[in-house]
Design a protein around this motif. Structure first.
Motif, mmCIF file in Angstrom:
data_model
loop_
_atom_site.group_PDB
_atom_site.id
_atom_site.type_symbol
_atom_site.label_atom_id
_atom_site.label_comp_id
_atom_site.label_asym_id
_atom_site.label_seq_id
_atom_site.Cartn_x
_atom_site.Cartn_y
_atom_site.Cartn_z
ATOM 1 N N GLY A 1 0.800 -1.207 0.000
ATOM 2 C CA GLY A 1 0.000 0.000 0.000
ATOM 3 C C GLY A 1 0.841 1.269 0.000
ATOM 4 O O GLY A 1 2.035 1.244 0.306
ATOM 5 N N VAL A 2 0.202 2.385 -0.345
ATOM 6 C CA VAL A 2 0.890 3.668 -0.378
ATOM 7 C C VAL A 2 -0.161 4.768 -0.257
ATOM 8 O O VAL A 2 -1.331 4.564 -0.567
ATOM 9 N N GLY A 3 0.255 5.931 0.212
ATOM 10 C CA GLY A 3 -0.672 7.032 0.412
ATOM 11 C C GLY A 3 -1.186 7.629 -0.885
ATOM 12 O O GLY A 3 -0.628 7.414 -1.969
ATOM 13 N N CYS A 4 -2.265 8.401 -0.770
ATOM 14 C CA CYS A 4 -2.888 9.066 -1.908
ATOM 15 C C CYS A 4 -2.967 10.563 -1.624
ATOM 16 O O CYS A 4 -3.067 10.973 -0.467
ATOM 17 N N GLY A 5 -2.935 11.362 -2.673
ATOM 18 C CA GLY A 5 -3.042 12.792 -2.442
ATOM 19 C C GLY A 5 -3.035 13.592 -3.717
ATOM 20 O O GLY A 5 -2.945 13.055 -4.823
ATOM 21 N N PHE A 6 -3.152 14.886 -3.559
ATOM 22 C CA PHE A 6 -3.086 15.802 -4.694
ATOM 23 C C PHE A 6 -2.378 17.072 -4.251
ATOM 24 O O PHE A 6 -2.309 17.398 -3.065
ATOM 25 N N ALA A 7 -1.874 17.776 -5.231
ATOM 26 C CA ALA A 7 -1.259 19.080 -4.989
ATOM 27 C C ALA A 7 -1.712 20.020 -6.096
ATOM 28 O O ALA A 7 -1.623 19.674 -7.279
ATOM 29 N N ARG A 8 -2.199 21.185 -5.716
ATOM 30 C CA ARG A 8 -2.599 22.192 -6.688
ATOM 31 C C ARG A 8 -1.657 23.379 -6.545
ATOM 32 O O ARG A 8 -1.424 23.863 -5.444
ATOM 33 N N ASP B 1 -6.045 5.929 7.734
ATOM 34 C CA ASP B 1 -5.111 7.060 7.772
ATOM 35 C C ASP B 1 -3.920 6.755 8.681
ATOM 36 O O ASP B 1 -3.421 7.626 9.391
ATOM 37 N N ILE B 2 -3.482 5.515 8.673
ATOM 38 C CA ILE B 2 -2.373 5.070 9.508
ATOM 39 C C ILE B 2 -1.329 4.383 8.633
ATOM 40 O O ILE B 2 -1.657 3.575 7.772
ATOM 41 N N LEU B 3 -0.072 4.729 8.854
ATOM 42 C CA LEU B 3 1.040 3.995 8.249
ATOM 43 C C LEU B 3 1.665 3.133 9.327
ATOM 44 O O LEU B 3 2.082 3.631 10.375
ATOM 45 N N ALA C 1 9.639 0.084 15.682
ATOM 46 C CA ALA C 1 8.417 0.125 14.877
ATOM 47 C C ALA C 1 7.678 1.402 15.223
ATOM 48 O O ALA C 1 7.892 1.984 16.280
ATOM 49 N N PHE C 2 6.809 1.856 14.308
ATOM 50 C CA PHE C 2 6.012 3.010 14.662
ATOM 51 C C PHE C 2 4.714 3.047 13.872
ATOM 52 O O PHE C 2 4.555 2.389 12.844
ATOM 53 N N LEU C 3 3.813 3.829 14.379
ATOM 54 C CA LEU C 3 2.601 4.203 13.663
ATOM 55 C C LEU C 3 2.750 5.655 13.218
ATOM 56 O O LEU C 3 3.248 6.478 13.973
ATOM 57 N N TYR C 4 2.275 5.928 12.008
ATOM 58 C CA TYR C 4 2.329 7.283 11.487
ATOM 59 C C TYR C 4 0.896 7.660 11.149
ATOM 60 O O TYR C 4 0.354 7.259 10.119
ATOM 61 N N ALA C 5 0.263 8.356 12.067
ATOM 62 C CA ALA C 5 -1.142 8.712 11.892
ATOM 63 C C ALA C 5 -1.250 10.069 11.229
ATOM 64 O O ALA C 5 -0.446 10.962 11.492
ATOM 65 N N TYR C 6 -2.281 10.227 10.397
ATOM 66 C CA TYR C 6 -2.382 11.441 9.604
ATOM 67 C C TYR C 6 -3.783 12.001 9.700
ATOM 68 O O TYR C 6 -4.767 11.280 9.539
ATOM 69 N N ARG C 7 -3.865 13.260 9.979
ATOM 70 C CA ARG C 7 -5.149 13.927 10.029
ATOM 71 C C ARG C 7 -5.286 14.795 8.782
ATOM 72 O O ARG C 7 -4.549 15.745 8.589
#
Length: 630
Positions: A436-443, A487-489, A518-524
């Protein structure tokens, strides 16, 4: 961004450069300078000079010193004719004009001769008013140089430019090259399209879009010798598109490169590496290979109103498919559309309006041996560039040009494993094979308003070409990023050496545990927005006296920006523990917090165990840079 103090904002410098440019780079036009004289070398005032070529015929009469000038000309071959009663008529059937260059010609008229003298020698290639390093490639050369059809490939034609890749057979087409010039960095590079700056400064001086190779009438690359009209010293690329003329013309193309060669007759070369060619301790590897490259399109232009209004348009499609070294398919599709209108409703005023749209679609981006098939990206990035420019000539001594440019830039990245709550959650296990990998956009929209003016004056034998102008450029960046699922890595174990002893210090772990984290990377989620404004003004005087040329200039620049406030969607992932979380900053559109622990095989479930784990392990990082390396 914090506003700079005045000492850092204001850059006022007087520059004395011997032999530098009289015309500023960042223009998509050139000039013709000339002098009319008799066979004895005496200046001839009152000579009627006629210029014909891409638009309405232009007329000028030489001044007391026999001089004349035609400014703001499209690149290409022009016809010049000089006439004076009692003297021969002189014709230059092909005076070549290049962007950002002064082409200087000498018209010698013979007395009491009625015949027409035609000068067929080539246009001078030396601009005596300018010394710079780089190269200019004409349309003829663009069509004849055997290279991949990519503007970044052309940089190899200029000395002093170092690129990060070699494009073999088009396998790197559709990917921007990183490059630097002598003594400068990539962030100091500048892109112009038809004389309009389009540089994406938020991406370290890159191009905001991709191009159709058959759009270009001329390509200019400058690596040094910039004058005071430039605000950065790096490599400058000016891409000039074609335009309509009084003659209808057009072209179409279809090109195919196939893995099996031409219709299967020739096979692609062996992509494996001979072990004898490897360096000491270098392991063997397999290179990417071209699967299929297909390029087709058309362009055409002509008069809508002869001598007054011209149109040109193009469309192109470039489909690049290759097989990566790990066997996955990497496919890039570039679709480009361009429209340009040129108008000259009066002899003194001309205007141009253009629109360029480059759409990049990429499937399978980021393929590597440490990524699963569901951890790649599909990319989409349409960018529209609109430009309007008006130029007015106030007599033979004053030239004014105003320009407005809007770039509607940006791109999106979608995970091949899916986005949203049902997508493949990003997980980097101890084995190092990412899932898996994150999703996003940039304008990244930008707009610029620029004014350039040129005034000519003579004091005795000293000639002045005074250029002055200014610009305001506004840039905005907004981005939003999410991790599929929750929303967690999840990160478990040492991955490509990202873990270092320094990362252990905040948690009191001994050096023996460096590979046991190890870690969790949470994203808001949140649409972070930042704005930048660049303001500049300049004045310079190009003084010519005999064989001497001196350029003196003064420039002022200021920049300012800020990160704007924004609202995040929904509730925090763990509202009951938010008071215990140390804020780690804002990055690419959200608030981040993380939990790090020795590897104990914890299952990151949705129950109380996860809440307790995060509450007990959160802490402030003195330098959490390794989080951004994943």
């Amino acid at each position: 961004m914090q506003p700079k103090n005045w000492r850092g904002v204001v850059a006022l410098a007087t520059v004395l450069l011997i032999g530098t440019a009289g015309a500023a780079l960042a223009q998509d036009t050139g000039n013709i300078f000339g002098t009319a004289s008799d066979t004895d070398g005496s200046a001839l005032p009152g000579v009627t000079v006629t210029l014909a070529g891409y638009g309405a015929t232009q007329l000028q009469v030489t001044n007391a010193n026999g001089g004349f000038r035609f400014l703001g000309l499209a690149p290409g071959a022009w016809q010049v004719k000089a006439e004076l009663e009692g003297f021969s008529t002189v014709e230059y059937p092909s005076v070549v004009v290049s962007i950002n260059r002064n082409t200087e010609i000498l018209l010698t008229l013979s007395g009491a001769v009625e015949e027409v003298i035609t000068v067929t020698s080539e246009s001078p290639i030396l601009d005596e008013r300018k010394i710079s390093s780089g190269t200019t490639i004409s349309q003829v050369e663009l069509e004849k140089i055997p290279s991949a059809r990519d503007p970044w490939v052309l940089m190899t034609q200029a000395a002093g430019v170092l690129l990060d890749r070699v494009n073999v057979g088009g396998d790197q087409s559709g990917q921007q090259s990183s490059f630097i010039g002598a003594g400068t960095g990539q962030a100091q590079n500048t892109y112009y399209l038809d004389g309009a700056e389009i540089t994406d400064r938020s991406a370290a001086g890159s191009s905001p879009t991709y191009y159709d190779f058959d759009q270009f009438a001329e390509y200019q690359l400058q690596t040094g010798g910039s004058d005071v009209t430039r605000d950065v010293p790096g490599v400058t690329i000016n891409l000039v598109t074609k335009r309509g003329s009084n003659e209808f013309r057009g072209s179409a193309r279809f090109m195919l490169t196939d893995q099996k060669g031409y219709f299967g007759a020739l096979d692609q070369g062996n992509i494996s590496v001979d072990p004898s060619d490897l360096g000491p301790n270098q392991t063997n590897f397999t290179a990417d290979q071209v699967d299929r490259v297909q390029d087709y399109g058309f362009e055409a232009g002509g008069p809508l109103w002869r001598d007054r209004l011209w149109a040109w348009a193009s469309w192109g499609n470039n489909d690049i498919a290759k097989i990566t070294s790990i066997g996955t398919t990497d496919r890039t599709i570039l679709e480009n559309t361009a429209i340009k209108l040129n108008a000259q409703f009066t002899a003194a005023n001309s205007a141009v309006a253009s629109f360029n749209n480059g759409d990049k679609k990429k499937f399978g981006r980021g393929a590597a041996s440490n990524k699963a098939a569901n951890a790649l990206w599909n990319q989409r990035g349409p960018t529209g560039i609109s430009k309007f420019e008006d130029t007015h000539v106030f007599g033979s001594n004053f030239f004014l040009s105003g320009q407005y440019v809007y770039v509607d830039g940006g791109f999106s990245l979608a995970s091949t494993g899916g986005c949203g709550p049902d997508g493949q959650e990003q997980f980097i296990p101890a084995s190092g094979v990412q899932q898996g990998v994150g999703c996003g956009f940039a304008r990244r929209p930008s707009s610029e308003l620029k004014i350039d003016a040129t005034y000519f004056a003579t004091s005795g034998s000293l000639n002045h070409e005074i250029k002055f102008g200014g610009r305001i450029r506004d840039v905005e960046t907004s981005s939003d990023w999410t991790y599929p699922g929750r929303d967690i890595l999840n990160y478990d174990g040492s991955f490509q050496g990202n873990q270092t002893l320094a990362n252990l210090a905040p948690f009191g772990l001994p050096p023996s545990r460096v590979n046991d984290l190890a870690f969790l990377y949470a994203y808001r989620q949140g649409p972070a927005v930042s704005t930048l404004q660049y303001t500049g003004a300049w004045v310079q005087d190009t003084m010519t006296w005999g064989k001497w040329t001196i350029n003196a200039g003064l420039r002022y620049d200021t920049s300012d920006g800020e990160n704007e406030a924004f609202l995040v969607d929904g509730n925090p992932a763990f509202p009951e523990v938010m008071p215990d979380i140390d804020f780690l900053g804002n990055d690419a559109g959200g608030f981040k917090w993380s939990a790090i622990q020795p590897r104990v095989g914890v299952t990151y479930a949705l129950g109380e165990e996860r809440k307790t784990l995060i509450r007990g392990r959160l802490g402030r990082f003195a330098n959490p840079a390794f989080l951004g390396m994943i």
